[in-house]
Design a protein around this motif. Structure first.
Motif, PDB file in Angstrom:
ATOM      1  N   ARG A 151     -11.259 -11.633  -1.848  1.00 19.10           N
ATOM      2  CA  ARG A 151     -12.430 -12.210  -1.173  1.00 19.10           C
ATOM      3  C   ARG A 151     -12.301 -13.727  -1.104  1.00 19.10           C
ATOM      4  N   VAL A 152     -12.109 -14.226   0.096  1.00 22.52           N
ATOM      5  CA  VAL A 152     -12.099 -15.674   0.333  1.00 22.52           C
ATOM      6  C   VAL A 152     -13.539 -16.145   0.486  1.00 22.52           C
ATOM      7  N   GLU A 153     -13.937 -17.107  -0.328  1.00 20.51           N
ATOM      8  CA  GLU A 153     -15.332 -17.568  -0.324  1.00 20.51           C
ATOM      9  C   GLU A 153     -15.553 -18.763   0.604  1.00 20.51           C
ATOM     10  N   GLU A 154     -14.509 -19.556   0.834  1.00 17.00           N
ATOM     11  CA  GLU A 154     -14.697 -20.768   1.641  1.00 17.00           C
ATOM     12  C   GLU A 154     -13.415 -21.085   2.407  1.00 17.00           C
ATOM     13  N   VAL A 155     -13.580 -21.469   3.663  1.00 11.24           N
ATOM     14  CA  VAL A 155     -12.482 -21.985   4.462  1.00 11.24           C
ATOM     15  C   VAL A 155     -12.888 -23.364   4.975  1.00 11.24           C
ATOM     16  N   VAL A 156     -12.074 -24.361   4.689  1.00 11.57           N
ATOM     17  CA  VAL A 156     -12.313 -25.724   5.162  1.00 11.57           C
ATOM     18  C   VAL A 156     -11.361 -25.998   6.319  1.00 11.57           C
ATOM     19  N   VAL A 157     -11.918 -26.392   7.454  1.00 11.46           N
ATOM     20  CA  VAL A 157     -11.135 -26.707   8.653  1.00 11.46           C
ATOM     21  C   VAL A 157     -11.071 -28.223   8.785  1.00 11.46           C
ATOM     22  N   LEU A 158      -9.885 -28.791   8.579  1.00  9.36           N
ATOM     23  CA  LEU A 158      -9.718 -30.247   8.634  1.00  9.36           C
ATOM     24  C   LEU A 158      -9.413 -30.693  10.057  1.00  9.36           C
ATOM     25  N   ALA A 159     -10.234 -31.596  10.574  1.00  9.03           N
ATOM     26  CA  ALA A 159     -10.020 -32.171  11.903  1.00  9.03           C
ATOM     27  C   ALA A 159      -9.838 -33.674  11.746  1.00  9.03           C
ATOM     28  N   ARG A 160      -8.699 -34.166  12.170  1.00 12.66           N
ATOM     29  CA  ARG A 160      -8.391 -35.589  11.979  1.00 12.66           C
ATOM     30  C   ARG A 160      -9.372 -36.500  12.717  1.00 12.66           C
ATOM     31  N   ARG A 161      -9.848 -36.034  13.870  1.00 14.89           N
ATOM     32  CA  ARG A 161     -10.771 -36.860  14.666  1.00 14.89           C
ATOM     33  C   ARG A 161     -12.178 -36.268  14.660  1.00 14.89           C
ATOM     34  N   GLY A 162     -13.080 -36.928  15.351  1.00 16.00           N
ATOM     35  CA  GLY A 162     -14.481 -36.526  15.350  1.00 16.00           C
ATOM     36  C   GLY A 162     -14.757 -35.307  16.213  1.00 16.00           C
ATOM     37  N   PRO A 163     -15.993 -34.793  16.179  1.00 20.34           N
ATOM     38  CA  PRO A 163     -16.334 -33.566  16.910  1.00 20.34           C
ATOM     39  C   PRO A 163     -16.206 -33.693  18.417  1.00 20.34           C
ATOM     40  N   GLU A 164     -16.290 -34.889  18.946  1.00 17.47           N
ATOM     41  CA  GLU A 164     -16.144 -35.068  20.393  1.00 17.47           C
ATOM     42  C   GLU A 164     -14.708 -34.803  20.845  1.00 17.47           C
ATOM     43  N   PHE A 165     -13.766 -34.758  19.902  1.00 19.08           N
ATOM     44  CA  PHE A 165     -12.362 -34.497  20.225  1.00 19.08           C
ATOM     45  C   PHE A 165     -11.909 -33.129  19.720  1.00 19.08           C
ATOM     46  N   ALA A 166     -12.823 -32.233  19.465  1.00 19.82           N
ATOM     47  CA  ALA A 166     -12.493 -30.926  18.902  1.00 19.82           C
ATOM     48  C   ALA A 166     -11.423 -30.232  19.743  1.00 19.82           C
ATOM     49  N   ALA A 167     -10.437 -29.628  19.076  1.00 14.87           N
ATOM     50  CA  ALA A 167      -9.335 -28.972  19.776  1.00 14.87           C
ATOM     51  C   ALA A 167      -9.608 -27.510  20.065  1.00 14.87           C
ATOM     52  N   PHE A 168     -10.596 -26.927  19.391  1.00 19.66           N
ATOM     53  CA  PHE A 168     -10.935 -25.530  19.644  1.00 19.66           C
ATOM     54  C   PHE A 168     -11.792 -25.403  20.904  1.00 19.66           C
ATOM     55  N   THR A 169     -11.975 -24.174  21.375  1.00 15.92           N
ATOM     56  CA  THR A 169     -12.857 -23.938  22.515  1.00 15.92           C
ATOM     57  C   THR A 169     -14.243 -23.559  22.012  1.00 15.92           C
ATOM     58  N   ARG A 170     -15.213 -23.737  22.884  1.00 16.63           N
ATOM     59  CA  ARG A 170     -16.582 -23.426  22.494  1.00 16.63           C
ATOM     60  C   ARG A 170     -16.750 -21.953  22.135  1.00 16.63           C
ATOM     61  N   SER A 171     -16.104 -21.084  22.902  1.00 15.12           N
ATOM     62  CA  SER A 171     -16.246 -19.657  22.652  1.00 15.12           C
ATOM     63  C   SER A 171     -15.675 -19.264  21.291  1.00 15.12           C
ATOM     64  N   ALA A 201     -14.692 -30.085   8.678  1.00 18.02           N
ATOM     65  CA  ALA A 201     -14.592 -31.429   8.117  1.00 18.02           C
ATOM     66  C   ALA A 201     -13.977 -32.345   9.166  1.00 18.02           C
ATOM     67  N   PHE A 202     -14.831 -32.969   9.975  1.00 15.93           N
ATOM     68  CA  PHE A 202     -14.361 -33.857  11.040  1.00 15.93           C
ATOM     69  C   PHE A 202     -14.011 -35.236  10.475  1.00 15.93           C
ATOM     70  N   GLY A 203     -13.014 -35.861  11.094  1.00 22.65           N
ATOM     71  CA  GLY A 203     -12.610 -37.190  10.656  1.00 22.65           C
ATOM     72  C   GLY A 203     -11.935 -37.199   9.301  1.00 22.65           C
ATOM     73  N   ARG A 204     -11.374 -36.053   8.893  1.00 23.49           N
ATOM     74  CA  ARG A 204     -10.706 -35.954   7.583  1.00 23.49           C
ATOM     75  C   ARG A 204      -9.247 -35.542   7.794  1.00 23.49           C
ATOM     76  N   SER A 254     -25.179 -36.554  14.698  1.00 22.91           N
ATOM     77  CA  SER A 254     -25.695 -37.196  15.915  1.00 22.91           C
ATOM     78  C   SER A 254     -24.721 -37.031  17.071  1.00 22.91           C
ATOM     79  N   THR A 255     -23.437 -37.152  16.778  1.00 20.31           N
ATOM     80  CA  THR A 255     -22.415 -36.968  17.818  1.00 20.31           C
ATOM     81  C   THR A 255     -22.453 -35.550  18.360  1.00 20.31           C
ATOM     82  N   ILE A 256     -22.567 -34.568  17.467  1.00 14.62           N
ATOM     83  CA  ILE A 256     -22.631 -33.170  17.892  1.00 14.62           C
ATOM     84  C   ILE A 256     -23.864 -32.927  18.753  1.00 14.62           C
TER      85      ILE A 256
END
Length: 501
Positions: A288-308, A365-368, A331-333
């Protein structure tokens, strides 16, 4: 009532050619094509004929009145795309076969690979009445990325395989599965046998990341995880060990990262009816995995995933989806337009990275940026942040998901910098820029690992146009007696069996 295109959209533009009122955009000749997550239907001009829904290979088009509560946002997303566009856009110029097509005699083309790019290449070639296609694949199962790269719970997207089946069963198509080009047969032999050879081999390696600790046990590629839960024959059943894993850190925030996060936190009972591999399902039931942290080097306005992809995480009641960052991140989101990928996170709770939690959760985790992976005999933490402001977060498993990169194909010039086969508009070239006669490339091996399944359609058609133009410009050679020539050159009976199966 109008129709709307929803999250399953594969962008292959099958719907465009059947729309009688030109209300689906962007079209392949428009600048936005290939840059938007979806195609969009203009509700102002849609006449509700339903032709687009019938043509869609992945059932992504639905009447607005029948959208589920989870899909209702797509009515607004489709309409929002047209808010600053004319009601009656200009029609694209029609495309006609090149005049050279009429000069072609029977042509035989080999396609290396059986994924989406290979399929769309064959589809374009088989429109020529005297063409034949032979697929080569080192695996014994067809489908490539569509079979082994799409998450098992993405049932709509996986329907594309049914759409492909008709090509693989076409009477002018031959299949040579379990045959590896460069091992069982070489490029020179292929070029002698066929009028043209098209490489549709995709991108099978990870983009490199140079940080300390990535070679520790417990640090693996997200590509390995995808192959593991899809039952890829190259990925062993024990390639992913979830024993004792409670926290996972994913470096990267593209769709592959989100697929892995979703599967690792899914209720196994929800996956039991899908095509997930039995060994992956058993591991998820046991651990059982309890937590997954997704590290994004840049902010949410540059998200690489798709909305869907992001929305698919939010539609599950038993897993929290939260954001780690500052109030400015929220606020950016909130300021993002509805179609922006990270807009799906609007309303998500703001938490501290590494904070206690009672429910299973996925943390964006945006900007991390990851700075290092630490551990003695295996991964136990990841250092994230910047050189001036960093912190360590505990984790037992690290997945690298920053994109794919092509690998060299034997006998074909390869560009190490771009990770693609050397080419100009699909025509393979030597390192000095000269053309390799009769050799072509499509898909990720041509343009790099960007775009989804449907983006390969226009790409493949452009390469086929070049191929047809080239064949018409030179005198077609007569079809050789393949069996006689092969037998004369083979050293053993085994050689004949391998090469001609």
């Amino acid at each position: 009532m109008a129709f709307a295109i929803t999250q399953n959209c594969c962008n292959d533009a099958s719907c465009l050619s059947v729309c009688p009122v030109n209300c689906i955009h962007p079209t392949p000749d428009e600048p936005d094509f290939g840059k938007t997550e979806l195609l969009y239907i203009d509700p102002r001009s849609c006449i509700d004929c339903g032709a687009c829904a019938d043509a869609c290979p992945v059932d992504a088009i639905t009447p607005v009145s029948r959208l589920t509560p989870e899909q209702s946002i797509y009515a607004d997303i489709n309409a929002d795309y047209y808010k600053d566009k004319p009601t009656d856009p200009a029609w694209a110029r029609p495309r006609f076969p090149a005049p050279a097509v009429s000069e072609l005699r029977k042509i035989d083309v080999a396609i290396i690979g059986t994924g989406p790019a290979a399929y769309y290449t064959a589809q374009a070639l088989l429109r020529l009445p005297r063409s034949r296609v032979t697929f080569y694949d080192r695996l014994k199962t067809v489908g490539g990325l569509a079979r082994y790269g799409v998450a098992p719970d993405h049932l709509g997207t996986r329907r594309i395989n049914e759409h492909f089946r008709s090509i693989f069963a076409h009477p002018r198509v031959s299949m040579k599965l379990g045959v590896e080009v460069g091992v069982d047969i070489d490029q020179q032999t292929l070029s002698e046998r066929y009028d043209a050879v098209v490489y549709a081999v995709g991108a099978e390696n990870d983009r490199p990341l140079d940080i300390p600790g990535l070679d520790l046990p417990g640090s693996i590629s997200a590509r390995t995880v995808v192959g593991w839960y899809n039952g890829h024959p190259d990925v062993a059943a024990d390639a992913v060990d979830l024993t004792g894993v409670r926290s996972v850190t994913i470096i990267g925030n593209g769709n592959v990262a989100l697929d892995a996060a979703r599967i690792l936190t899914a209720d196994p009972d929800d996956l039991a009816s899908t095509s997930i591999s039995p060994h992956a399902l058993a591991a998820l039931r046991k651990n059982r995995v309890e937590e997954v942290v997704v590290l994004a080097r840049r902010g949410p306005e540059f998200a690489a995933f798709t909305r869907s992809e992001c929305k698919a995480l939010l539609d599950r009641p038993h897993v929290d989806v939260v954001v780690a960052g500052s109030p400015e991140t929220v606020s950016t989101i909130d300021a993002l337009p509805p179609a922006a990928p990270a807009s799906a996170l609007r309303g998500a709770d703001l938490v501290e990275l590494g904070s206690p939690h009672s429910a299973r959760r996925i943390v964006f985790a945006f900007g991390r940026a990851p700075l290092a992976v630490h551990g003695d005999n295996g991964v136990d933490s990841v250092l994230v942040g910047t050189e001036d402001d960093s912190r360590s977060i505990s984790t037992e498993l690290v997945l690298l998901a920053i994109g794919y990169r092509g690998t060299p194909s034997a006998g074909v010039p390869f560009d190490e910098h771009s990770g693609t086969i050397n080419n100009v508009d699909g025509r393979v070239t030597n390192h000095d820029g000269t053309l390799v006669a009769g050799c072509y490339v499509v898909g990720w091996a041509k343009r790099g690992a960007t775009g989804g399944i449907g983006d390969n359609k226009v790409d493949a058609e452009l390469t086929v146009d070049a191929l047809v133009e080239d064949l018409a410009a030179r005198s077609p050679r007569r079809t050789r007696d393949w069996h006689r020539r092969l037998s004369a050159s083979a050293k053993t009976l085994e050689d004949v069996v391998i090469l001609d199966r």
